[in-house]
Design a protein around this motif. Sequence first.
Motif, short mmCIF file in Angstrom:
data_model
loop_
_atom_site.label_atom_id
_atom_site.label_comp_id
_atom_site.label_asym_id
_atom_site.label_seq_id
_atom_site.Cartn_x
_atom_site.Cartn_y
_atom_site.Cartn_z
N GLY A 201 -6.42 -3.41 -10.75
CA GLY A 201 -5.86 -2.29 -10.01
C GLY A 201 -6.20 -2.35 -8.53
N PHE A 202 -7.45 -2.66 -8.21
CA PHE A 202 -7.84 -2.78 -6.81
C PHE A 202 -7.10 -3.93 -6.12
N ALA A 203 -6.89 -5.01 -6.87
CA ALA A 203 -6.16 -6.15 -6.30
C ALA A 203 -4.71 -5.77 -6.00
N LEU A 204 -4.10 -4.97 -6.87
CA LEU A 204 -2.72 -4.54 -6.63
C LEU A 204 -2.61 -3.71 -5.36
N LEU A 205 -3.62 -2.90 -5.08
CA LEU A 205 -3.60 -2.07 -3.86
C LEU A 205 -3.49 -2.93 -2.61
N ARG A 206 -4.00 -4.15 -2.66
CA ARG A 206 -3.99 -5.03 -1.49
C ARG A 206 -2.62 -5.64 -1.23
N LEU A 207 -1.65 -5.40 -2.14
CA LEU A 207 -0.29 -5.90 -1.93
C LEU A 207 0.59 -4.89 -1.21
N PRO A 210 2.82 -6.30 2.11
CA PRO A 210 4.11 -6.98 1.96
C PRO A 210 5.07 -6.28 1.01
N MET A 211 4.55 -5.50 0.04
CA MET A 211 5.40 -5.00 -1.03
C MET A 211 5.61 -3.49 -1.03
N GLY A 212 4.98 -2.76 -0.12
CA GLY A 212 5.25 -1.34 -0.01
C GLY A 212 4.45 -0.47 -0.97
N ILE A 213 5.07 0.62 -1.41
CA ILE A 213 4.36 1.66 -2.15
C ILE A 213 4.19 1.34 -3.63
N VAL A 214 5.06 0.48 -4.18
CA VAL A 214 5.00 0.19 -5.62
C VAL A 214 3.62 -0.32 -6.06
N PRO A 215 3.05 -1.35 -5.39
CA PRO A 215 1.72 -1.79 -5.82
C PRO A 215 0.64 -0.74 -5.63
N GLN A 216 0.81 0.17 -4.67
CA GLN A 216 -0.19 1.22 -4.48
C GLN A 216 -0.22 2.17 -5.67
N ILE A 217 0.96 2.59 -6.12
CA ILE A 217 1.02 3.50 -7.27
C ILE A 217 0.56 2.77 -8.53
N GLY A 219 -1.38 0.19 -8.75
CA GLY A 219 -2.82 -0.05 -8.67
C GLY A 219 -3.63 1.19 -8.98
N GLY A 220 -3.19 2.33 -8.46
CA GLY A 220 -3.90 3.58 -8.74
C GLY A 220 -3.88 3.93 -10.22
N LEU A 221 -2.74 3.77 -10.85
CA LEU A 221 -2.62 4.04 -12.29
C LEU A 221 -3.47 3.06 -13.10
N GLU A 222 -3.49 1.79 -12.66
CA GLU A 222 -4.27 0.78 -13.38
C GLU A 222 -5.77 1.07 -13.27
N ILE A 223 -6.22 1.49 -12.09
CA ILE A 223 -7.63 1.84 -11.91
C ILE A 223 -8.00 3.03 -12.79
N ILE A 243 0.93 2.99 -19.48
CA ILE A 243 2.38 2.84 -19.70
C ILE A 243 3.16 2.81 -18.38
N PRO A 244 3.02 3.82 -17.50
CA PRO A 244 3.74 3.72 -16.22
C PRO A 244 3.21 2.60 -15.33
N ALA A 245 1.91 2.28 -15.45
CA ALA A 245 1.35 1.18 -14.66
C ALA A 245 2.05 -0.13 -15.01
N LEU A 246 2.25 -0.38 -16.30
CA LEU A 246 2.93 -1.61 -16.74
C LEU A 246 4.37 -1.65 -16.23
N LEU A 247 5.06 -0.53 -16.32
CA LEU A 247 6.44 -0.49 -15.84
C LEU A 247 6.52 -0.82 -14.35
N LEU A 248 5.61 -0.25 -13.58
CA LEU A 248 5.61 -0.51 -12.13
C LEU A 248 5.21 -1.95 -11.82
N GLN A 249 4.35 -2.53 -12.64
CA GLN A 249 3.98 -3.94 -12.45
C GLN A 249 5.17 -4.86 -12.70
N ILE A 250 6.00 -4.50 -13.68
CA ILE A 250 7.22 -5.27 -13.93
C ILE A 250 8.15 -5.16 -12.72
N VAL A 251 8.30 -3.94 -12.20
CA VAL A 251 9.11 -3.74 -11.00
C VAL A 251 8.53 -4.53 -9.83
#
Length: 270
Positions: A201-207, A210-217, A219-223, A243-251
Amino acid sequence: MKQPELGQKILELRRQKGLTQEELVEQCNINVRTIQRIEAGEVTPRSFTLKTILNALGENLENLNDPPSHEENFIHREVGVSAFYIKLAWISGLIYFLSGFVEFAVDYARFYENELILSPAAYISMKFIVMLAYIYFMWGFVISGSLFNNYLLKIGAYFLIGTTILFYGYDMASLYFEPFYMEYVLVTQSIFCGIGSFIFGFALLRLHKPMGIVPQIAGGLEIASGVFFILIFTVLLGLIFLIPALLLQIVLLYKIESFIKMKAPEHLVS
């Protein structure tokens, strides 16, 4: 290289060769006033003229190109990795997400109601397919970690891959021997998954750059999911957040695929 740096470089090369402007003119058959204006940074020479001057100075045009930008460095690091593999990763994520509901129902019946509703062969096949889908889903983030120099993302993905192999292997093998201290196994699995999710989750926040708000949300859900898994007694909440974390990771993987297609030269994209 642009002016005035180009003119300064040509002046420097000419002096290194010990040539006067007139002597350089004789070698490349260009008007002396043109050489003067190029060296002064007043004009940018045409490609043919520049090549002629550089040949006379024993220099290669490629050596004068601007250093690669951040995006060009991205493309060079991306060599050998195509958008096709990222696409496979997010498709695998969809397969994992959808099959996960069936897996949850089967495992709930097995471990909490002591009833195996599938045959052993079907159960192993299901587990193996879900495990492979998840591994390749996470492998998409290993690739992404390399593309964006996000080593924490690679560590988190590798940790989750290893945890998945370990506990899915146990689930399949335990069909053939009496499971020992199942409660301890489930607790250990919850803690391991929680640690992996926390790092990931913390690693996703660092994206976010380049990738906007999707990795922030995501990452927060994953944490949050990781914290609930580690606490053990809140595993159900962890699953709800996952569940929503996985969906956003696919996106997110889909967006990364699109990013590669947009930035990479055509010969680098499958």
